[in-house]
Design a protein around this motif. Structure first.
Motif, PDB file in Angstrom:
ATOM      1  N   GLU A  84     -35.612  42.019  25.256  1.00  0.00           N
ATOM      2  CA  GLU A  84     -34.463  43.024  26.174  1.00  0.00           C
ATOM      3  C   GLU A  84     -33.279  42.168  26.370  1.00  0.00           C
ATOM      4  O   GLU A  84     -32.919  41.794  27.697  1.00  0.00           O
ATOM      5  N   LYS A  87     -30.609  43.458  28.895  1.00  0.00           N
ATOM      6  CA  LYS A  87     -30.901  44.254  29.939  1.00  0.00           C
ATOM      7  C   LYS A  87     -29.883  44.111  31.143  1.00  0.00           C
ATOM      8  O   LYS A  87     -29.618  44.930  31.846  1.00  0.00           O
ATOM      9  N   ARG A  88     -29.721  42.807  31.491  1.00  0.00           N
ATOM     10  CA  ARG A  88     -28.963  42.326  32.567  1.00  0.00           C
ATOM     11  C   ARG A  88     -27.378  43.040  32.430  1.00  0.00           C
ATOM     12  O   ARG A  88     -26.627  43.336  33.137  1.00  0.00           O
ATOM     13  N   CYS A  90     -26.422  45.553  30.687  1.00  0.00           N
ATOM     14  CA  CYS A  90     -26.543  46.901  30.687  1.00  0.00           C
ATOM     15  C   CYS A  90     -26.590  47.203  32.335  1.00  0.00           C
ATOM     16  O   CYS A  90     -26.114  48.328  32.633  1.00  0.00           O
ATOM     17  N   GLU A  91     -27.579  46.539  33.149  1.00  0.00           N
ATOM     18  CA  GLU A  91     -27.634  47.019  34.357  1.00  0.00           C
ATOM     19  C   GLU A  91     -26.342  47.102  35.245  1.00  0.00           C
ATOM     20  O   GLU A  91     -26.065  47.988  35.930  1.00  0.00           O
ATOM     21  N   GLU A  95     -25.383  51.024  29.613  1.00  0.00           N
ATOM     22  CA  GLU A  95     -26.236  50.939  28.272  1.00  0.00           C
ATOM     23  C   GLU A  95     -25.402  51.167  27.007  1.00  0.00           C
ATOM     24  O   GLU A  95     -25.906  50.610  25.945  1.00  0.00           O
TER      25      GLU A  95
END
Length: 252
Positions: A84, A87-88, A90-91, A95
């Motif tokens: 992933e 992930k950070r 996209c947060e 995304e």
């Protein structure tokens, strides 16, 4: 006239504190129409670094398009980097690759960074040609593309890039309605009129606002678009302020 600001390689965690602080007022004073952020917001992909990047960007009240770079994956967490990696990112930044639309110009994001690759230098770029085709679309409007890695090596740059499928991507956008490719990664501002069979485009690279310098001081780009003319000005941090240096003027 339309005016864009291009930054890249902020590398929060290794940011040049005087330059990145001064850049806020310098950028805001130019009264631009949009801010382009071409990857490597962080040094190690840490949550605290992403938050620092977000807070810095929030001080520039412009429409923004932000794409990740290879440093925007968890450097020390190998499992997360493989499974992933974004992930950070996209947060905080979403995304989906972002899009900005203005009269006569659409700016589209593309992710060329990877958390891990089957080659020695995992930090090199890689173009997913399906993603590229989605970004190109089938509309006739003029487009600009934003990603972290140059498709072709930047002539004269201190870092030679080897972007996977970069040559095919360069040929594809030259044949398309994309006329500008905004990138980072090499930590040096540059502009090149790339000619491929079937067309051409401007490859515009930004420098860095970190202390990871190569041959240029910390800098950002100002791009002026006026009646088909493109002028690129690099603003270099010299002493206590940013000084403009013209890189060139081209016709789209």
């Amino acid at each position: 006239m339309m005016k864009l600001i291009q930054v890249a390689d902020l590398h929060f965690g290794r940011e040049c504190k005087p330059a990145i602080t001064a850049a806020i007022s310098a950028i805001n004073s130019l009264q631009a129409d949009a801010l382009i952020v071409a990857g490597d917001l962080t040094q190690r992909g840490k949550t605290s670094e992403f938050e620092a990047a977000r807070d810095w960007l929030s001080q520039i009240p412009l429409p923004q398009i932000v794409v990740p770079g290879n440093h925007d994956t968890p450097m020390l967490n190998l499992y997360a980097r493989a499974h992933e990696p974004f992930k950070r990112f996209c947060e905080l930044f979403g995304e989906d690759m972002q899009t900005l639309k203005f009269p006569g110009l659409k700016i589209v994001g593309l992710n060329t960074a990877r958390g891990w690759q089957v080659r020695r230098n995992w930090a090199e770029g890689s173009v997913n040609l399906d993603d590229l085709q989605d970004a190109l679309g089938d509309t006739p409007e003029l487009k600009a593309l934003v990603c972290h890695h140059p498709f072709r090596p930047v002539p004269g740059a201190p870092l030679t890039t080897r972007t996977k499928r970069g040559a095919r991507a360069s040929q594809a956008i030259a044949r398309s309605n994309v006329r500008m490719l905004f990138t980072g990664h090499v930590h040096q501002p540059a502009i090149q009129n790339w000619r491929e069979e079937g067309g051409q485009y401007l490859a515009i690279g930004a420098g860095t606002l970190s202390d990871r310098l190569r041959e240029w001081p910390p800098s950002f780009n100002e791009i002026q678009l006026n009646s088909g003319q493109v002028q690129v000005i690099a603003h270099a941090y010299e002493g206590t302020r940013f000084v403009p240096r013209k890189l060139g003027t081209f016709t789209l």
